[in-house]
Design a protein around this motif. Structure first.
Motif, PDB file in Angstrom:
ATOM      1  N   LYS A 189      13.955  -4.027   1.149  1.00  0.00           N
ATOM      2  CA  LYS A 189      13.952  -4.486  -0.416  1.00  0.00           C
ATOM      3  C   LYS A 189      13.713  -5.722  -0.660  1.00  0.00           C
ATOM      4  O   LYS A 189      13.069  -6.727  -1.268  1.00  0.00           O
ATOM      5  N   ARG A 190      13.650  -7.296   0.435  1.00  0.00           N
ATOM      6  CA  ARG A 190      13.918  -8.804   0.193  1.00  0.00           C
ATOM      7  C   ARG A 190      12.819  -8.952   0.370  1.00  0.00           C
ATOM      8  O   ARG A 190      12.092  -9.736  -0.542  1.00  0.00           O
ATOM      9  N   ILE A 229       1.248  -1.273  -0.335  1.00  0.00           N
ATOM     10  CA  ILE A 229       0.065  -0.015  -0.401  1.00  0.00           C
ATOM     11  C   ILE A 229       0.599   1.509   0.193  1.00  0.00           C
ATOM     12  O   ILE A 229       0.352   2.005  -0.544  1.00  0.00           O
ATOM     13  N   LEU A 230       1.656   1.489   0.926  1.00  0.00           N
ATOM     14  CA  LEU A 230       2.629   1.849   0.165  1.00  0.00           C
ATOM     15  C   LEU A 230       3.433   2.148  -0.797  1.00  0.00           C
ATOM     16  O   LEU A 230       3.461   3.499  -0.920  1.00  0.00           O
ATOM     17  N   HIS A 231       4.048   1.579  -1.051  1.00  0.00           N
ATOM     18  CA  HIS A 231       5.022   1.846  -2.382  1.00  0.00           C
ATOM     19  C   HIS A 231       3.950   2.216  -3.572  1.00  0.00           C
ATOM     20  O   HIS A 231       4.651   2.903  -4.036  1.00  0.00           O
ATOM     21  N   TYR A 232       3.087   1.386  -3.674  1.00  0.00           N
ATOM     22  CA  TYR A 232       2.012   1.456  -4.975  1.00  0.00           C
ATOM     23  C   TYR A 232       1.130   1.687  -4.621  1.00  0.00           C
ATOM     24  O   TYR A 232       0.790   2.964  -5.788  1.00  0.00           O
ATOM     25  N   THR A 252       9.056   6.132  -1.124  1.00  0.00           N
ATOM     26  CA  THR A 252       9.996   4.894  -1.842  1.00  0.00           C
ATOM     27  C   THR A 252      10.443   3.870  -0.996  1.00  0.00           C
ATOM     28  O   THR A 252       9.910   3.564   0.307  1.00  0.00           O
ATOM     29  N   LEU A 253      11.364   2.800  -1.216  1.00  0.00           N
ATOM     30  CA  LEU A 253      11.520   1.517   0.144  1.00  0.00           C
ATOM     31  C   LEU A 253      11.965   2.196   0.749  1.00  0.00           C
ATOM     32  O   LEU A 253      12.117   1.518   1.909  1.00  0.00           O
ATOM     33  N   LEU A 254      13.375   3.273   0.635  1.00  0.00           N
ATOM     34  CA  LEU A 254      13.804   3.397   1.730  1.00  0.00           C
ATOM     35  C   LEU A 254      13.147   4.634   2.831  1.00  0.00           C
ATOM     36  O   LEU A 254      13.106   3.906   3.614  1.00  0.00           O
ATOM     37  N   ASP A 255      12.118   5.302   2.065  1.00  0.00           N
ATOM     38  CA  ASP A 255      10.582   6.482   2.516  1.00  0.00           C
ATOM     39  C   ASP A 255      10.116   4.942   4.113  1.00  0.00           C
ATOM     40  O   ASP A 255      10.288   5.222   5.387  1.00  0.00           O
ATOM     41  N   ILE A 256      10.148   4.066   3.335  1.00  0.00           N
ATOM     42  CA  ILE A 256       8.777   2.584   4.221  1.00  0.00           C
ATOM     43  C   ILE A 256       9.580   1.810   5.340  1.00  0.00           C
ATOM     44  O   ILE A 256       9.619   2.137   6.464  1.00  0.00           O
ATOM     45  N   ALA A 257      11.234   1.925   4.679  1.00  0.00           N
ATOM     46  CA  ALA A 257      12.171   1.338   5.700  1.00  0.00           C
ATOM     47  C   ALA A 257      12.115   2.188   6.878  1.00  0.00           C
ATOM     48  O   ALA A 257      12.331   1.979   7.723  1.00  0.00           O
TER      49      ALA A 257
END
Length: 164
Positions: free
Chosen positions: A149-150, A125-128, A133-138
């Protein structure tokens, strides 16, 4: 099972800030955050007599209602966005069969999302949907970037398998 009464005002005072924080982390528009928080507490109050403290804590129960309300919000948004896209892409004749296929694909994706764990669903949900970005989500999830990422790669594979 013993029936227990709950103080609705105390529940609201205790959990409203947490509910709003969760919704805000997934939904960008403040008006949507407020509307969804209100919807959560309408559901909580409406189902309070069904809550079983032997199955879970009240905070877990409210979290699940909040999470499901956010998922329903995105499903509704996706459906509306899908309809707008269909209208935009529709040729002069109006290809009904194409619209049906797109709606079936959307429903299949919604069903697959329901089968993901909470963290997996949040990531998607957060990414798409929210375009983080994956960095923001991390950073939001207080999780190392490599792990996100994994997880992202794993979830995409899982979704592919669920959608087939």
């Amino acid at each position: 099972m013993m029936t227990r009464t709950y103080d609705k005002e105390q529940i609201y005072d205790t959990y409203y800030p947490k509910v709003v924080q969760y919704i805000r982390s997934h939904v960008g528009q403040q008006q949507d955050v407020e509307d969804l928080a209100q919807a959560v507490f309408i559901k909580v109050y409406g189902k309070l007599d069904l809550f079983d403290p032997e199955k879970s804590g009240i905070s877990t129960w409210i979290y699940n209602i909040t999470r499901n309300t956010v998922i329903d919000h995105f499903r509704t948004m996706s459906h509306h966005q899908h309809e707008e896209l269909s209208e935009t892409l529709k040729d002069e004749r109006g290809d009904v069969s194409e619209k049906v296929v797109l709606e079936e694909e959307l429903e299949e994706l919604a069903n697959a999302l329901e089968k993901l764990s909470g963290a997996e669903r949040d990531l998607i949900i957060l990414h798409y949907y929210k375009n983080y970005t994956l960095l923001d989500i991390a950073e939001m999830m207080h999780t190392p970037y490599g792990r996100i990422k994994r997880l992202h790669a794993k979830v995409l594979l899982k979704l592919k398998q669920l959608i087939r």
